[in-house]
Design a protein around this motif. Structure first.
Motif, mmCIF file in Angstrom:
data_model
loop_
_atom_site.group_PDB
_atom_site.id
_atom_site.type_symbol
_atom_site.label_atom_id
_atom_site.label_comp_id
_atom_site.label_asym_id
_atom_site.label_seq_id
_atom_site.Cartn_x
_atom_site.Cartn_y
_atom_site.Cartn_z
ATOM 1 N N LEU A 31 -5.397 1.895 -7.723
ATOM 2 C CA LEU A 31 -4.292 1.209 -8.345
ATOM 3 C C LEU A 31 -4.604 0.840 -9.791
ATOM 4 O O LEU A 31 -3.740 0.856 -10.638
ATOM 5 N N PRO A 52 -6.959 -5.442 -3.855
ATOM 6 C CA PRO A 52 -6.088 -5.916 -4.939
ATOM 7 C C PRO A 52 -5.894 -7.430 -4.854
ATOM 8 O O PRO A 52 -5.620 -7.971 -3.783
ATOM 9 N N PHE A 54 -4.039 -11.019 -5.554
ATOM 10 C CA PHE A 54 -2.641 -11.434 -5.495
ATOM 11 C C PHE A 54 -2.579 -12.944 -5.565
ATOM 12 O O PHE A 54 -3.587 -13.633 -5.401
ATOM 13 N N ASP A 142 6.212 -7.702 -1.336
ATOM 14 C CA ASP A 142 5.437 -6.953 -2.326
ATOM 15 C C ASP A 142 4.006 -6.702 -1.857
ATOM 16 O O ASP A 142 3.472 -5.607 -2.025
ATOM 17 N N LEU A 143 3.385 -7.716 -1.272
ATOM 18 C CA LEU A 143 2.008 -7.558 -0.826
ATOM 19 C C LEU A 143 1.929 -6.601 0.365
ATOM 20 O O LEU A 143 0.998 -5.806 0.472
ATOM 21 N N GLN A 145 3.759 -4.063 0.748
ATOM 22 C CA GLN A 145 3.796 -2.728 0.149
ATOM 23 C C GLN A 145 2.471 -2.376 -0.506
ATOM 24 O O GLN A 145 1.962 -1.277 -0.340
ATOM 25 N N THR A 146 1.899 -3.304 -1.254
ATOM 26 C CA THR A 146 0.626 -3.049 -1.934
ATOM 27 C C THR A 146 -0.452 -2.640 -0.942
ATOM 28 O O THR A 146 -1.200 -1.695 -1.175
ATOM 29 N N TYR A 147 -0.526 -3.373 0.167
ATOM 30 C CA TYR A 147 -1.547 -3.112 1.177
ATOM 31 C C TYR A 147 -1.097 -2.092 2.235
ATOM 32 O O TYR A 147 -1.811 -1.842 3.186
#
Length: 185
Positions: A31, A52, A54, A142-143, A145-147
């Protein structure tokens, strides 16, 4: 006619294969890059990458960052109140938190708030289960999706440097969590 059909199938196959190659390489790229202080590790969601960072609000409205727990092993657990395996897993999470808290281990529960019927379900559930480990709310998803959370619960096991050492999809019991923590320092 038969040669045209074979040619069309061949071309479609090439296009599909090219698309597969492109998207599989794109999804495996990090990322972003970490600072030199972090040994220039890539940030991502695969084993060996820095998780990531957050910032989300906890149940009291306080901002909580993953990086707040640097120096501790973290079980980053994605869950929802309506999820039966999550409900089964939560008492085990609490027991691990109680037992390992003095050994620099933290459970960080990320409620997938966007999937809940009502945000009020979360504090009610936490109170009923007598959970005392930190819980944060992913209100926008959002998290998630990120993970790339696609199964509930999903737990990322991070070492004290924030590096992902394991990823577990599905519920775990106390012994499984204990075993994972014994392998991560």
């Amino acid at each position: 006619m038969k040669k045209n059909i074979i040619a069309i199938i061949f071309i479609i196959g090439l296009v599909l294969y090219g698309g597969y190659e492109y998207f599989s390489k794109t999804s495996q790229q990090p990322l972003q890059s970490a600072s030199s202080e972090e040994e220039s590790r890539d940030i991502g969601i695969e084993k060996g990458q820095l998780a990531p960072d957050f910032s989300l609000q906890d149940l009291n409205g306080n901002q909580v960052r993953l990086s707040d727990y640097k120096g501790q092993r973290v079980l980053l657990n994605f869950w929802a109140t309506w999820c039966p395996p999550c409900r089964v897993e939560m008492p085990h999470m609490q027991n691990i938190y109680d037992h390992y808290q003095s050994e620099d281990v933290v459970i960080l529960g990320v409620n997938m708030t966007i999937t809940e019927d009502s945000i009020e379900d979360v504090p009610t559930f936490v109170q009923e289960q007598e959970l005392t480990f930190p819980i944060v709310l992913d209100e926008e998803g959002d998290l998630m999706q990120t993970y790339q959370v696609v199964a509930y619960p999903t737990t990322y096991v991070l070492d004290a440097d924030g590096v992902i050492r394991e990823k577990v999809r599905g519920a775990m019991n106390y012994e499984m969590m204990e075993d994972l923590l014994s392998k991560v320092k």
